[in-house]
Design an enzyme around this catalytic site. Structure first.
Site, PDB file in Angstrom:
ATOM      1  N   LYS A  47      26.534 -16.458 -18.971  1.00 42.53           N
ATOM      2  CA  LYS A  47      27.994 -16.535 -19.024  1.00 42.53           C
ATOM      3  C   LYS A  47      28.414 -17.955 -18.688  1.00 42.53           C
ATOM      4  O   LYS A  47      27.773 -18.625 -17.876  1.00 42.53           O
ATOM      5  CB  LYS A  47      28.636 -15.538 -18.056  1.00 42.53           C
ATOM      6  CG  LYS A  47      28.316 -15.818 -16.596  1.00 42.53           C
ATOM      7  CD  LYS A  47      29.179 -15.033 -15.655  1.00 42.53           C
ATOM      8  CE  LYS A  47      28.681 -15.103 -14.219  1.00 42.53           C
ATOM      9  NZ  LYS A  47      29.411 -16.013 -13.357  1.00 42.53           N
ATOM     10  N   HIS A  79      13.318 -21.358 -13.524  1.00 36.63           N
ATOM     11  CA  HIS A  79      13.388 -22.458 -14.489  1.00 36.63           C
ATOM     12  C   HIS A  79      12.752 -23.723 -13.924  1.00 36.63           C
ATOM     13  O   HIS A  79      12.036 -24.439 -14.616  1.00 36.63           O
ATOM     14  CB  HIS A  79      14.844 -22.731 -14.889  1.00 36.63           C
ATOM     15  CG  HIS A  79      15.294 -21.879 -16.038  1.00 36.63           C
ATOM     16  ND1 HIS A  79      15.636 -20.568 -15.883  1.00 36.63           N
ATOM     17  CD2 HIS A  79      15.431 -22.165 -17.350  1.00 36.63           C
ATOM     18  CE1 HIS A  79      15.983 -20.069 -17.064  1.00 36.63           C
ATOM     19  NE2 HIS A  79      15.867 -21.010 -17.974  1.00 36.63           N
TER      20      HIS A  79
END
Lengths: 185, 280
Positions: free
Chosen positions: A104, A39
């Site tokens: 999550k 990222h």
């Protein structure tokens, strides 16, 4: 639990509008893995005005770094990593057309707002059920940042990958609502 | 005096790395099965079912339960009458980790420098806790620790006046604030007392106890049960999707502390609670 909804990537706005928190889904098509270091590199590329190494329009990023594949397997065990670490990067990718994320844990208010503004969705996968989830991966290849090892971006072809809608494009938050439903004071 | 070649240690660690990452303990499996019957949330039951299915697949196919195969934390209790030969004791353990993670197709998750963040490529070094104990045996416990649950852990230097109520609110609040991040259902290791570092270490040791076991002191045994009940009233549930089963157990370890101090620590452990041991 109601019957899971089958969805296919790339995700259309209509498909996303149809999803509500708590929906069990089975995802088929292509998803890209990406976590912390990948990222950072994607956003650094945007800052430099460069093209991204993968076109994320309509796509899903799976926050995951797999275990090495055993011979004869397309991939090793692959469950979700904790998503909040990608919160600083996600809104900008969503604004550029990313439609889904699998991970999550809680997202930031900025991410949740971006889901509503740009019609996108956040899925929760079962952390720790990584051998089971590897069964849904039919093919895998590294498509960017190979030097990052487990953190490289991989293109996964998945069939009936199980997940649950945690944040939908209507502002719903399963983590909040689920906890309120089952809390006992 | 007993002589032991360090290659025996390397081989043991290598095997433990693989077994710990492939085979979920019977205590955890039994607890998950019990909870599958009790869980009120349908989604929660489905999650518990998938976790059990995952354990069956990993055990049968000899693949890791979780892709995060962890930091290799090794507790070694060395009998004082043992003399190691054939090489460096700590390096022998690192070598076992190196071989186990390579040959076992386990993920390499360690970066050499926390700022530079370059992967060491072989999951070394291990974190090694060594105790010298009487006798001529060597007990090796390997506990791979995942990052997701470790990141939700905390040490708090409380004032002694905070007392038992302070412990309860800190522990329960730590679990509440963690939400879905540490992959619930979790096992909560609690350290009370010691120094700053001792407190963290006993919380980690507490995670090695079997799920369902109670502290030998009835006071702390009752506190474990009370905390477990409080945590399972939070409503977080399996994977944070809502439900009753937020924690499988709470384990407390206690240590004497300074008159001015009251350290309390929480070491969170996901449901993939991995630890294997061998006595050499």
């Amino acid at each position: 639990m109601p019957k899971p909804k089958s969805i296919t990537v790339p995700l259309s706005d209509e498909a996303i509008e149809d999803l509500r928190i708590g929906d069990a889904v089975l995802i088929s098509g292509v998803v890209y893995t990406g976590r912390d270091s990948a990222h950072k590199r994607l956003l650094d590329a945007l800052d430099r005005g460069e093209q991204l190494p993968v076109d994320l329009t309509g796509q899903i990023i799976y926050y995951a770094g797999p275990a090495p594949a055993k011979p004869g397997h397309p991939i090793g065990s692959i469950g979700p990593t904790t998503s909040y670490r990608m919160d600083p990067y996600a809104p900008r990718l969503i604004a550029r057309g990313l439609k889904g994320m699998i991970g999550k844990g809680n997202r930031s208010s900025e991410v949740i707002e971006a889901l509503q503004q740009y019609k996108a969705v956040y899925f929760g996968a079962i952390g720790g059920a990584a051998a089971l989830m590897a069964k849904s991966v039919k093919n895998a290849e590294v498509v960017a940042f190979e030097d990052l090892g487990p953190e490289a971006i991989r293109r996964l072809e998945v069939k009936d990958f199980p997940a649950v809608v945690v944040n939908d494009c209507h502002g719903g938050d399963l983590y909040k609502e689920g906890m309120e439903t089952y809390r006992r004071d | 005096m007993r002589t032991l070649n360090v290659s025996v240690l390397t081989d043991a660690v290598k095997t433990l790395c693989m077994e710990a990452n492939y085979d979920l303990g019977d205590d955890v499996i039994q607890s998950l099965r019990t909870w599958k019957e009790k869980e009120e949330s349908p989604t929660g039951r489905e999650v518990l079912d998938k976790i059990l299915e995952n354990a069956a697949i990993a055990g049968k196919e000899r693949v890791p339960l979780c892709q995060d195969t962890g930091f290799a934390v090794v507790f070694v209790e060395v009998g004082q009458d043992v003399h190691f030969t054939g090489g460096d004791f700590q390096e022998a353990i690192h070598e076992g980790v190196r071989q186990g993670y390579q040959e076992g197709y386990l993920r390499k998750s360690i970066v050499s420098d926390p700022i530079e963040r370059k992967n060491t490529g072989d999951n070394t070094p291990a974190v090694i806790h060594t105790d010298i104990v009487p006798g001529e045996k060597v007990r090796v416990i390997l506990a791979p620790k995942g990052g997701g649950s470790e990141n939700m852990s905390e040490v708090k230097m409380m004032a002694p006046a905070a007392g038992i109520e302070g412990v309860k609110s800190f522990v329960v609040d730590r679990v509440r604030r963690s939400g879905a991040n540490p992959c619930p259902p979790v096992i909560v290791g609690v350290g009370i007392g010691g120094t700053f570092e001792k407190c963290a270490q006993i919380a980690k040791r507490a995670l090695l106890r079997p799920v369902g076991s109670r502290h030998s002191d009835p006071y702390y045994a009752a506190l474990e049960e009370e905390l477990l009940d409080m945590i399972n009233r939070l409503g977080i549930g399996p994977q944070g999707f809502g439900g009753r089963c937020t924690a499988l157990d709470v384990h407390i370890e206690v240590h004497p502390c300074h008159i001015a101090s009251f350290p309390v620590s929480v070491n969170m452990q996901c449901h993939v609670s991995r630890h294997r041991e061998v006595i050499l």
